[in-house]
Design a protein around this motif. Structure first.
Motif, PDB file in Angstrom:
ATOM      1  N   LEU A  81       0.811  -1.217   0.000  1.00  0.00           N
ATOM      2  CA  LEU A  81       0.000   0.000   0.000  1.00  0.00           C
ATOM      3  C   LEU A  81       0.849   1.274   0.000  1.00  0.00           C
ATOM      4  CD1 LEU A  81      -2.668  -1.132   2.593  1.00  0.00           C
ATOM      5  CD2 LEU A  81      -3.078  -0.661   0.171  1.00  0.00           C
ATOM      6  N   GLU A  82       2.166   1.126   0.096  1.00  0.00           N
ATOM      7  CA  GLU A  82       3.037   2.305   0.185  1.00  0.00           C
ATOM      8  C   GLU A  82       2.807   3.312  -0.937  1.00  0.00           C
ATOM      9  OE1 GLU A  82       7.700   3.516   0.983  1.00  0.00           O
ATOM     10  OE2 GLU A  82       7.183   1.424   0.668  1.00  0.00           O
ATOM     11  N   PRO A  83       2.773   2.901  -2.216  1.00  0.00           N
ATOM     12  CA  PRO A  83       2.559   3.908  -3.263  1.00  0.00           C
ATOM     13  C   PRO A  83       1.212   4.626  -3.120  1.00  0.00           C
ATOM     14  CG  PRO A  83       2.972   1.734  -4.242  1.00  0.00           C
ATOM     15  CD  PRO A  83       2.979   1.573  -2.765  1.00  0.00           C
ATOM     16  N   ILE A  84       0.209   3.916  -2.648  1.00  0.00           N
ATOM     17  CA  ILE A  84      -1.111   4.519  -2.465  1.00  0.00           C
ATOM     18  C   ILE A  84      -1.080   5.516  -1.313  1.00  0.00           C
ATOM     19  CG2 ILE A  84      -3.508   4.009  -1.810  1.00  0.00           C
ATOM     20  CD1 ILE A  84      -2.967   1.227  -3.229  1.00  0.00           C
ATOM     21  N   LEU A  85      -0.433   5.131  -0.214  1.00  0.00           N
ATOM     22  CA  LEU A  85      -0.342   6.015   0.940  1.00  0.00           C
ATOM     23  C   LEU A  85       0.470   7.270   0.607  1.00  0.00           C
ATOM     24  CD1 LEU A  85       0.261   3.284   3.657  1.00  0.00           C
ATOM     25  CD2 LEU A  85      -1.821   4.638   3.351  1.00  0.00           C
ATOM     26  N   LEU A  86       1.553   7.107  -0.127  1.00  0.00           N
ATOM     27  CA  LEU A  86       2.365   8.266  -0.521  1.00  0.00           C
ATOM     28  C   LEU A  86       1.598   9.163  -1.477  1.00  0.00           C
ATOM     29  CD1 LEU A  86       5.878   6.593  -0.873  1.00  0.00           C
ATOM     30  CD2 LEU A  86       5.014   8.006   1.009  1.00  0.00           C
ATOM     31  N   ALA A  87       0.819   8.564  -2.381  1.00  0.00           N
ATOM     32  CA  ALA A  87      -0.003   9.357  -3.305  1.00  0.00           C
ATOM     33  C   ALA A  87      -1.080  10.118  -2.524  1.00  0.00           C
ATOM     34  CB  ALA A  87      -0.632   8.451  -4.358  1.00  0.00           C
ATOM     35  N   LEU A  88      -1.680   9.489  -1.524  1.00  0.00           N
ATOM     36  CA  LEU A  88      -2.674  10.176  -0.686  1.00  0.00           C
ATOM     37  C   LEU A  88      -2.033  11.324   0.092  1.00  0.00           C
ATOM     38  CD1 LEU A  88      -4.813   7.216   0.682  1.00  0.00           C
ATOM     39  CD2 LEU A  88      -5.623   9.120  -0.734  1.00  0.00           C
ATOM     40  N   GLU A  89      -0.819  11.102   0.590  1.00  0.00           N
ATOM     41  CA  GLU A  89      -0.110  12.164   1.300  1.00  0.00           C
ATOM     42  C   GLU A  89       0.135  13.343   0.368  1.00  0.00           C
ATOM     43  OE1 GLU A  89       4.017  12.819   3.798  1.00  0.00           O
ATOM     44  OE2 GLU A  89       4.002  11.372   2.173  1.00  0.00           O
ATOM     45  N   TYR A  90       0.601  13.065  -0.842  1.00  0.00           N
ATOM     46  CA  TYR A  90       0.861  14.112  -1.838  1.00  0.00           C
ATOM     47  C   TYR A  90      -0.428  14.857  -2.177  1.00  0.00           C
ATOM     48  CZ  TYR A  90       2.035  16.222  -6.325  1.00  0.00           C
ATOM     49  OH  TYR A  90       2.209  17.112  -7.357  1.00  0.00           O
ATOM     50  N   TRP A  91      -1.499  14.106  -2.429  1.00  0.00           N
ATOM     51  CA  TRP A  91      -2.779  14.719  -2.767  1.00  0.00           C
ATOM     52  C   TRP A  91      -3.274  15.598  -1.618  1.00  0.00           C
ATOM     53  CZ3 TRP A  91      -7.560  14.417  -0.456  1.00  0.00           C
ATOM     54  CH2 TRP A  91      -8.595  15.031  -1.152  1.00  0.00           C
ATOM     55  N   SER A  92      -3.170  15.081  -0.395  1.00  0.00           N
ATOM     56  CA  SER A  92      -3.643  15.817   0.769  1.00  0.00           C
ATOM     57  C   SER A  92      -2.890  17.136   0.930  1.00  0.00           C
ATOM     58  CB  SER A  92      -3.482  14.956   2.019  1.00  0.00           C
ATOM     59  OG  SER A  92      -3.935  15.643   3.152  1.00  0.00           O
ATOM     60  N   GLU A  93      -1.582  17.110   0.745  1.00  0.00           N
ATOM     61  CA  GLU A  93      -0.780  18.335   0.854  1.00  0.00           C
ATOM     62  C   GLU A  93      -1.185  19.342  -0.217  1.00  0.00           C
ATOM     63  OE1 GLU A  93       3.218  16.911   0.655  1.00  0.00           O
ATOM     64  OE2 GLU A  93       3.239  16.318   2.767  1.00  0.00           O
ATOM     65  N   ARG A  94      -1.392  18.884  -1.437  1.00  0.00           N
ATOM     66  CA  ARG A  94      -1.788  19.783  -2.529  1.00  0.00           C
ATOM     67  C   ARG A  94      -3.212  20.286  -2.327  1.00  0.00           C
ATOM     68  NH1 ARG A  94       1.034  20.679  -6.926  1.00  0.00           N
ATOM     69  NH2 ARG A  94      -0.835  20.831  -8.192  1.00  0.00           N
ATOM     70  N   TYR A  95      -4.106  19.419  -1.886  1.00  0.00           N
ATOM     71  CA  TYR A  95      -5.488  19.820  -1.660  1.00  0.00           C
ATOM     72  C   TYR A  95      -5.562  20.871  -0.562  1.00  0.00           C
ATOM     73  CZ  TYR A  95     -10.365  19.682  -0.239  1.00  0.00           C
ATOM     74  OH  TYR A  95     -11.638  20.028   0.098  1.00  0.00           O
ATOM     75  N   ASP A  96      -4.856  20.646   0.533  1.00  0.00           N
ATOM     76  CA  ASP A  96      -4.878  21.601   1.643  1.00  0.00           C
ATOM     77  C   ASP A  96      -4.303  22.947   1.220  1.00  0.00           C
ATOM     78  OD1 ASP A  96      -6.088  19.870   3.403  1.00  0.00           O
ATOM     79  OD2 ASP A  96      -4.239  19.275   4.401  1.00  0.00           O
ATOM     80  N   ALA A  97      -3.294  22.939   0.355  1.00  0.00           N
ATOM     81  CA  ALA A  97      -2.668  24.174  -0.101  1.00  0.00           C
ATOM     82  C   ALA A  97      -3.608  24.984  -0.995  1.00  0.00           C
ATOM     83  CB  ALA A  97      -1.375  23.866  -0.852  1.00  0.00           C
ATOM     84  N   HIS A  98      -4.518  24.319  -1.691  1.00  0.00           N
ATOM     85  CA  HIS A  98      -5.406  25.003  -2.636  1.00  0.00           C
ATOM     86  C   HIS A  98      -6.839  25.128  -2.126  1.00  0.00           C
ATOM     87  CE1 HIS A  98      -2.089  23.561  -5.186  1.00  0.00           C
ATOM     88  NE2 HIS A  98      -2.233  24.751  -5.718  1.00  0.00           N
ATOM     89  N   ARG A  99      -7.059  24.703  -0.922  1.00  0.00           N
ATOM     90  CA  ARG A  99      -8.402  24.708  -0.363  1.00  0.00           C
ATOM     91  C   ARG A  99      -8.849  26.124  -0.057  1.00  0.00           C
ATOM     92  NH1 ARG A  99      -9.477  20.971   4.693  1.00  0.00           N
ATOM     93  NH2 ARG A  99     -11.056  22.265   5.586  1.00  0.00           N
ATOM     94  N   VAL A 100     -10.072  26.416  -0.393  1.00  0.00           N
ATOM     95  CA  VAL A 100     -10.638  27.728  -0.133  1.00  0.00           C
ATOM     96  C   VAL A 100     -11.613  27.598   1.027  1.00  0.00           C
ATOM     97  CG1 VAL A 100     -12.038  29.579  -1.074  1.00  0.00           C
ATOM     98  CG2 VAL A 100     -10.407  28.368  -2.542  1.00  0.00           C
ATOM     99  N   ASP A 101     -11.483  28.463   1.984  1.00  0.00           N
ATOM    100  CA  ASP A 101     -12.377  28.458   3.127  1.00  0.00           C
ATOM    101  C   ASP A 101     -13.717  29.071   2.720  1.00  0.00           C
ATOM    102  OD1 ASP A 101     -13.594  28.537   5.575  1.00  0.00           O
ATOM    103  OD2 ASP A 101     -12.263  30.050   6.434  1.00  0.00           O
ATOM    104  N   PRO A 102     -14.789  28.259   2.683  1.00  0.00           N
ATOM    105  CA  PRO A 102     -16.068  28.803   2.249  1.00  0.00           C
ATOM    106  C   PRO A 102     -16.602  29.905   3.151  1.00  0.00           C
ATOM    107  CG  PRO A 102     -16.313  26.518   2.981  1.00  0.00           C
ATOM    108  CD  PRO A 102     -14.865  26.865   3.053  1.00  0.00           C
ATOM    109  N   VAL A 103     -16.242  29.894   4.440  1.00  0.00           N
ATOM    110  CA  VAL A 103     -16.690  30.936   5.346  1.00  0.00           C
ATOM    111  C   VAL A 103     -16.038  32.266   4.967  1.00  0.00           C
ATOM    112  CG1 VAL A 103     -16.721  31.691   7.758  1.00  0.00           C
ATOM    113  CG2 VAL A 103     -17.092  29.284   7.188  1.00  0.00           C
ATOM    114  N   GLY A 104     -14.764  32.219   4.567  1.00  0.00           N
ATOM    115  CA  GLY A 104     -14.048  33.429   4.176  1.00  0.00           C
ATOM    116  C   GLY A 104     -14.570  34.042   2.893  1.00  0.00           C
ATOM    117  N   LYS A 105     -15.324  33.275   2.118  1.00  0.00           N
ATOM    118  CA  LYS A 105     -15.858  33.770   0.842  1.00  0.00           C
ATOM    119  C   LYS A 105     -17.088  34.621   1.028  1.00  0.00           C
ATOM    120  CE  LYS A 105     -13.719  32.004  -2.739  1.00  0.00           C
ATOM    121  NZ  LYS A 105     -13.215  32.854  -3.778  1.00  0.00           N
ATOM    122  N   ARG A 106     -17.741  34.553   2.179  1.00  0.00           N
ATOM    123  CA  ARG A 106     -19.007  35.278   2.386  1.00  0.00           C
ATOM    124  C   ARG A 106     -18.786  36.750   2.575  1.00  0.00           C
ATOM    125  NH1 ARG A 106     -22.037  30.988   6.292  1.00  0.00           N
ATOM    126  NH2 ARG A 106     -21.843  29.297   4.858  1.00  0.00           N
TER     127      ARG A 106
END
Length: 106
Positions: A81-106
């Motif tokens: 499962l290592e490649p899957i876990l590393l891919a999830l870690e990479y995705w999570s880091e990128r997702y968190d970096a690009h995440r927009v706070d919906p509360v801040g948009k109001r």
């Protein structure tokens, strides 16, 4: 049956991915895992470890010399499962970096 049903059943649970990810670096004792995952209750962590062990993804080692200790390591099957876990870690880091706070948009 959906092709992901087996994986979802096998890895379902809040802490299983995180446990496996920490064990990629090497075996850890229960207390060490607890320090890595402070939000997991001891009962939930133990339950998840036991399930992962029962499913063959984690191995439990124990020693009684000179002090009794138990450590958990990732099995060879879990290591696949290592490649899957590393891919999830990479995705999570990128997702968190690009995440927009919906509360801040109001």
């Amino acid at each position: 049956m959906d092709s992901l049903d087996g994986a979802a059943t096998l890895l379902g649970g809040r802490w299983k991915f995180i446990i496996l990810w920490h064990l990629l670096a090497g075996p850890l004792r229960f207390a060490e895992l607890r320090r890595c995952m402070p939000l997991a209750t001891p009962k939930n962590l133990l339950r998840q470890l036991q399930d992962l062990e029962r499913r063959g993804l984690v191995v439990r080692g124990a020693s009684s010399q000179p002090h009794v200790w138990v450590e958990y390591g990732i099995s060879s099957t879990g290591r696949t499962l290592e490649p899957i876990l590393l891919a999830l870690e990479y995705w999570s880091e990128r997702y968190d970096a690009h995440r927009v706070d919906p509360v801040g948009k109001r």
